[in-house]
Design an enzyme around this catalytic site. Sequence first.
Site, PDB file in Angstrom:
ATOM      1  N   HIS A  19      -3.046   6.908  -1.078  1.00  0.00           N
ATOM      2  CA  HIS A  19      -1.945   7.864  -1.048  1.00  0.00           C
ATOM      3  C   HIS A  19      -2.341   9.117  -1.819  1.00  0.00           C
ATOM      4  O   HIS A  19      -2.313   9.131  -3.058  1.00  0.00           O
ATOM      5  CB  HIS A  19      -0.679   7.233  -1.633  1.00  0.00           C
ATOM      6  CG  HIS A  19       0.490   8.170  -1.672  1.00  0.00           C
ATOM      7  ND1 HIS A  19       1.486   8.088  -2.616  1.00  0.00           N
ATOM      8  CD2 HIS A  19       0.810   9.235  -0.881  1.00  0.00           C
ATOM      9  CE1 HIS A  19       2.363   9.039  -2.416  1.00  0.00           C
ATOM     10  NE2 HIS A  19       1.968   9.751  -1.366  1.00  0.00           N
TER      11      HIS A  19
ATOM     12  N   ASN B  74       6.701   7.451  -5.746  1.00  0.00           N
ATOM     13  CA  ASN B  74       7.846   7.826  -4.916  1.00  0.00           C
ATOM     14  C   ASN B  74       9.024   6.874  -5.080  1.00  0.00           C
ATOM     15  O   ASN B  74      10.180   7.278  -4.924  1.00  0.00           O
ATOM     16  CB  ASN B  74       7.423   7.914  -3.446  1.00  0.00           C
ATOM     17  CG  ASN B  74       6.680   9.205  -3.157  1.00  0.00           C
ATOM     18  OD1 ASN B  74       6.711  10.141  -3.949  1.00  0.00           O
ATOM     19  ND2 ASN B  74       5.979   9.255  -2.042  1.00  0.00           N
TER      20      ASN B  74
ATOM     21  N   SER C  47       3.073   7.259   2.260  1.00  0.00           N
ATOM     22  CA  SER C  47       3.644   7.440   0.925  1.00  0.00           C
ATOM     23  C   SER C  47       4.740   6.430   0.632  1.00  0.00           C
ATOM     24  O   SER C  47       5.162   6.295  -0.519  1.00  0.00           O
ATOM     25  CB  SER C  47       4.208   8.856   0.781  1.00  0.00           C
ATOM     26  OG  SER C  47       5.183   9.106   1.769  1.00  0.00           O
TER      27      SER C  47
ATOM     28  N   GLU D 103      -3.026   7.358  -5.503  1.00  0.00           N
ATOM     29  CA  GLU D 103      -2.492   5.999  -5.586  1.00  0.00           C
ATOM     30  C   GLU D 103      -3.280   5.111  -4.631  1.00  0.00           C
ATOM     31  O   GLU D 103      -3.295   5.350  -3.419  1.00  0.00           O
ATOM     32  CB  GLU D 103      -1.005   5.970  -5.208  1.00  0.00           C
ATOM     33  CG  GLU D 103      -0.067   6.263  -6.347  1.00  0.00           C
ATOM     34  CD  GLU D 103       1.387   6.050  -5.955  1.00  0.00           C
ATOM     35  OE1 GLU D 103       2.122   5.402  -6.723  1.00  0.00           O
ATOM     36  OE2 GLU D 103       1.804   6.545  -4.891  1.00  0.00           O
TER      37      GLU D 103
END
Length: 712
Positions: free
Chosen positions: A441, A491, A420, A453
Site C-alpha cells: 500500500h 486508513n 488501501s 504498508e
Amino acid sequence: MPDDAERATTVEVLRVERKGAISVLTMTGANMNALSRRLRAALFDAMADAADDPTVHAVLLAADGPAWCAGADLKEMDSPESEADPSLQEAIFGLIRSMDKPIIAVIAGAALGGGFELALGCHHRLATRNARIGLPEVTLGLLPGAGGTQHLPRAIGLEAAANAILSGRTDRAAAFEGTALFDAMLGDNPLAEALAFAETLPRAAQPPLLRDRPVGHPNPEAYLKAVRMAVEGNPRRTSGHLPAVDCLLAAATKPYEQGMAFEYAAFRAARADRASEPFRYAFLAERRAAQVPGLDPAVKPRPLDSVAVIGAGVMGRGIALACAQVGLPVILMDQAEDALSRAMAAIAKTIGDGVARGRTTEAEAARTLSLVATATDPDAIAGCDLVIEAVVETMAVKQAVFQALDRTMKPGAILATNTSTLDIDRIAAFTSRPADVVGLHFFNPANVMRLLEVVRGKATADSVLATALAFGKRLRKVSVVAGVCDGFIGNRMVEQYLRQAQFLVEEGASPTEVDGALERWGMAMGPFRMMDLAGNDVNDAIRQRRRAEKPDAILADIPDILTANGWLGQKSGTGWYSHPPGARRPVENAELTAALAQWRAENGIVPRRIKAEEIVDRCILALVNEGAALLAEGIASRASDIDVVYLTGYGFPSAKGGPMHVADRLGLRPVLRRMRAFAAIGHGDPGFWTPHPLLTRLAADLKSLSEHGASE
C-alpha cells in the site's frame, strides 16, 4: 594497557591490520557502526596502540558496510553508557590531539551525527564522492554534542555550516570538494588510494586539526541574529534548533575550548528536555518496524530485478517512477494507450523538474526515464519478478486483474496489490498461488511519500514478505507490516479521526476551526483540508460501502450535503472549502456554512462553541482507541509501528512521536477519563468512546501501550 580478555570484547566491532607502516582500523559494520561504548573502547585501544608503536607512521580509520559510522547508539542515549569511559569528546579526541602521527578518516558510506563528528575530529578526511555526510541531530530534538558546531564552521564556513546543521540534511561529500573538510576525493579503490595518501604525509609533532582553524566570518553576530529570527519563525523547529544557533555563535566568538564546553552543555540540556524525547522515540520506532515478529531473519528474499505496475493512473505512474529512480527496470501496463501516454508525460515532467531544481543531472534523468517501459499486452510483463496492481478500488476489478495475473505471470513471481482497504485474503483466493500474494500500500504521491504498508495475508509466504520488505528498503521507504483488515493500520484509524471531525462540525464547529486547532497542534494538514485534497468522492465511496456492509454503523450526515452538491474538493473547486484558482490556501465555503446551519436547525441541534483542546483530544484519542483495537487484534505488532505509520504517512507531528506515544505521555488513566467524558457528550456515536479493553487492562496493570508491543 588492556589485557587479552578486554581486547576480546572489541574484536567483533573493529578489525586492526597493518599495511606496511600504516595501521588500518576497520569498523566492521555491526549496527551501522553506531558509536556504542564497545566501539568507542575498541577505537581508543587501537589508536593508543598505534600511538605507542614507533613503527606506525599513520592510522587509517575505515569501515565495512553501508555506513562509515552512523553516529551515537540511540539505545544508549538516555543511559549512563552514552557518557561512560571512553567518551568520544574527551578520551578519543584527547588521544587524537596528543598523537604525533595522523589519524585519517576514510569515508566510503554514510558518516552521520556523532560519526561525522568523529571524522571532523581526525587530522585528515578522505571520502568517496557519493559518501553521505551530515549532522541530523536537530531532527531528533537535539544538536551536535561532540564538536560538530565547532568543527564544521571551521571546515566549510559559518553560513554553510549553519545551513547544514539547522536543516539536519545529509549531503554528498562531493558538495564540499575543495574545502578544508576533505583533503581529497577517493575513486574506485578507496582503501588503496587512502594508503597512498598516508604514505605521502610527513611526520609532524602536531598534525593539523580543524580546531586550529579560525571560523573567519566578517560579522557572525549579525548573521546569526538573522538566522535566529528565521528559526524562531519556523513552526516545525525542534528543541535543538535555537541552542545550535547559540553554539555556532560560540564557535565564531569564543576560544575553541570554551566553544566545545558550551556546545556540550547545550547538548546535555537538549537531551534532558522532555520535548526532545519524541524525536528519538520516532527514530528508534522506524528501526523497530523493520524487525517483523514471526519472520525468521534467515529467510532470504526472492530475486527482484524487474517490476511491472498495472494501471497508469496517478498512483501507478508514481510507483513506476519510484522504482525507476532507484535503478529498477519497470513496465507500466494499461489497456488504454492514451492513459500510458499521459502517464509517461507526467513521469518525464517530474524527472525534468528534478533536473531544473538541481536534484539530479541530465544524464541521471535520462537513465531514470529509460528504465520505464509501457505495455498494453499482458504477455509483456510475464517475466517480471514483481507485479503491483494499482487499478480502481473495487473487488470485482481486482478479481479480474488477479485471475489474469495468475494465468500470465511466471512461477515464483510476487503478485502485489496496492489496495488501501480491501481484503487481501479474498484477493489472494482469486489465484492458485495465494502464498505469492502480498499487499504493498503506497501513499500518494508514491515517488515522494516515505510510508509503505506491507500487508501480510494469512497465506503470504515468508520469502514473499521478506522480498516486499527488501523492495521497500530499496525504494528508500519506511515499511510497516500490517495484518489484513478493512483499511489496514493507517486508513482504518484515520476513518475514526475523520468521523470525529465531522461530528464536531455537526455540533457547532466549522471546518476551519477544526483544521486550525489540529494544525496549530502540529498536524501538517487538518482533516477537512485532507479530505478536499483526496477527493470527497473517494470518501463517499467508503461511506457507501460502510452503509452496505454495516447498516447499523453510525456515520455523520453532513458529508451527504457535499455529495448532493457535487462538492468533490480541490478537483471540483469546491468542497469543505472553496478553492479559488491560484489561491495559496482554501477559503470558507459560504454555501456549506448556510447548509450546515439549516441542517442543525432541522435536526434540533443547538450549535455550541467547541474549544480547541476538545477538538484535538477527540480527534487524536479516536486514533488511540482504534489503534488499541489494532494491537489487540494483531493487525499491528507494536504501538510504535502504528506511530511510524502516522509519522511517515499522515502528517503527524514529529514533536509528538505518534498518536500512541501521545497517549503514553499523557498517561492511560487520564486518557480513559477523557474518553468517558466524550461519551457523555451524547452526539454522534457515544459507544465508540467506550475505552478498548486493552487500554483498560494496561492502565490497571500500570503499563503503557509501548510495553504491550515489546512484551508479546
